[in-house]
Design a protein around this motif. Structure first.
Motif, PDB file in Angstrom:
ATOM      1  N   ASN A  63      -7.021 -43.404  17.150  1.00 11.66           N
ATOM      2  CA  ASN A  63      -6.443 -43.132  18.460  1.00 11.66           C
ATOM      3  C   ASN A  63      -6.047 -41.664  18.593  1.00 11.66           C
ATOM      4  O   ASN A  63      -6.342 -40.999  19.599  1.00 11.66           O
ATOM      5  N   LYS A  72     -17.533 -39.764  20.011  1.00 14.20           N
ATOM      6  CA  LYS A  72     -17.018 -41.119  20.265  1.00 14.20           C
ATOM      7  C   LYS A  72     -16.548 -41.674  18.919  1.00 14.20           C
ATOM      8  O   LYS A  72     -17.312 -41.758  17.968  1.00 14.20           O
ATOM      9  N   SER A  85      -9.064 -39.182  18.582  1.00 17.40           N
ATOM     10  CA  SER A  85      -9.886 -39.239  19.798  1.00 17.40           C
ATOM     11  C   SER A  85      -9.428 -38.219  20.833  1.00 17.40           C
ATOM     12  O   SER A  85     -10.212 -37.810  21.698  1.00 17.40           O
ATOM     13  N   ASN A  86      -8.168 -37.803  20.729  1.00 19.55           N
ATOM     14  CA  ASN A  86      -7.648 -36.791  21.654  1.00 19.55           C
ATOM     15  C   ASN A  86      -8.015 -35.373  21.223  1.00 19.55           C
ATOM     16  O   ASN A  86      -7.863 -34.429  22.005  1.00 19.55           O
ATOM     17  N   SER A 142     -10.609 -46.412  20.664  1.00 14.89           N
ATOM     18  CA  SER A 142     -10.291 -47.836  20.748  1.00 14.89           C
ATOM     19  C   SER A 142     -10.413 -48.551  19.403  1.00 14.89           C
ATOM     20  O   SER A 142     -11.166 -48.141  18.516  1.00 14.89           O
ATOM     21  N   ASP A 164     -21.313 -46.867  24.532  1.00 21.63           N
ATOM     22  CA  ASP A 164     -20.837 -46.251  25.777  1.00 21.63           C
ATOM     23  C   ASP A 164     -19.922 -47.181  26.572  1.00 21.63           C
ATOM     24  O   ASP A 164     -19.220 -46.735  27.483  1.00 21.63           O
ATOM     25  N   GLU A 165     -19.917 -48.462  26.220  1.00 23.58           N
ATOM     26  CA  GLU A 165     -19.056 -49.421  26.916  1.00 23.58           C
ATOM     27  C   GLU A 165     -17.600 -49.354  26.448  1.00 23.58           C
ATOM     28  O   GLU A 165     -16.722 -49.955  27.055  1.00 23.58           O
ATOM     29  N   PHE A 166     -17.362 -48.615  25.359  1.00 29.27           N
ATOM     30  CA  PHE A 166     -16.033 -48.593  24.762  1.00 29.27           C
ATOM     31  C   PHE A 166     -15.385 -47.216  24.922  1.00 29.27           C
ATOM     32  O   PHE A 166     -16.054 -46.193  24.837  1.00 29.27           O
ATOM     33  N   THR A 167     -14.089 -47.230  25.134  1.00 34.58           N
ATOM     34  CA  THR A 167     -13.330 -45.988  25.271  1.00 34.58           C
ATOM     35  C   THR A 167     -13.095 -45.389  23.897  1.00 34.58           C
ATOM     36  O   THR A 167     -12.674 -46.095  22.968  1.00 34.58           O
ATOM     37  N   THR A 168     -13.363 -44.112  23.757  1.00 37.31           N
ATOM     38  CA  THR A 168     -13.125 -43.469  22.477  1.00 37.31           C
ATOM     39  C   THR A 168     -11.662 -43.622  22.074  1.00 37.31           C
ATOM     40  O   THR A 168     -10.760 -43.590  22.909  1.00 37.31           O
TER      41      THR A 168
END
Length: 232
Positions: free
Chosen positions: A151, A161, A154-155, A222, A216-220
């Protein structure tokens, strides 16, 4: 041009299955482990290193990985279970040994990878990161740390990703140790594992690759439990 894959813990279990899977798909696979797997393939490049030597990761691996320069996918798979004990019987030394491998080693590797072109990073997490099973304290604490590590990075790794992925129960020496060497009346999770689905490393590698095809369906950043994702 061939694409590059990086896999830690490539010598056994899921890491070995992923290595063989991507070699069959004609990727160049760079594997990090203490023991070199018995693989004879011109596209396999073994990097001999013990990731428990956390303070030496950047010194020993930075130049090697920067020279490769670009990865399609990185699998941070290496990890350890630790001893199955009730929490009050675990020492800080025992807890820290597991946390060091499962969290701090990955932190050091991510710092290196920040300066390399990487499309995807998959860090292997566990359902134990969300569920506090009796006896799994070292592992659960460390895998919860993995989820937050993903988490947080990812920032910072905004062009990559990055996901924490729980693959489900895999038949490995680690899970065999839990399932066959502990009393299920003392540790109820033993019965839960034995009554549930236990997949082979090869089956798991296929599922993880299917997940990457849908990444691509998932938020980085996650946490993704592969058992809850429709992969067909």
């Amino acid at each position: 041009m061939q694409k590059n894959i990086l896999i830690t813990g490539c010598s056994s279990g899921l890491g070995l299955a992923l290595t063989n899977y991507y070699l069959k798909k004609n990727f160049k696979v760079f594997g990090i482990s203490r023991t070199k797997p018995n693989i004879n393939n011109q596209n396999f490049f073994h990097i001999n290193f013990d990731l428990s030597q956390v303070d030496k990761i950047k010194e020993n691996l930075t130049d090697i990985l920067k020279k490769i320069n670009e990865f399609e996918t990185v699998f941070l798979n290496a990890g350890m279970l630790g001893k199955i004990k009730v929490l009050k019987d675990l020492s800080i030394v025992e807890l820290n040994e597991v946390y060091t491998i499962n969290v701090y080693a990955n932190k050091e590797l991510l710092d290196i990878l920040m300066n390399i072109k990487v499309k995807n990073i998959i860090i292997i997490s566990s359902g134990a990161s969300k569920n506090g099973y009796k006896g799994w304290a070292s592992y659960s604490l460390s895998k919860a740390g993995v989820n937050m590590l993903v988490n947080l990075y990812s920032n910072e790794m905004i062009n990559t990703k990055i996901l924490a992925v729980t693959p489900g129960v895999i038949k490995t020496p680690m899970t065999d140790y839990i399932r066959f060497e502990h009393d299920e009346t003392i540790f109820p999770s033993v019965k839960k594992l034995n009554d549930g689905i236990v997949q082979t490393p090869e089956e798991t590698a296929l599922k993880i690759d299917a997940l990457i095809n849908k990444i691509d369906e998932f938020t980085t950043g996650s946490y993704v439990d592969i058992r809850e994702v429709k992969l067909d």
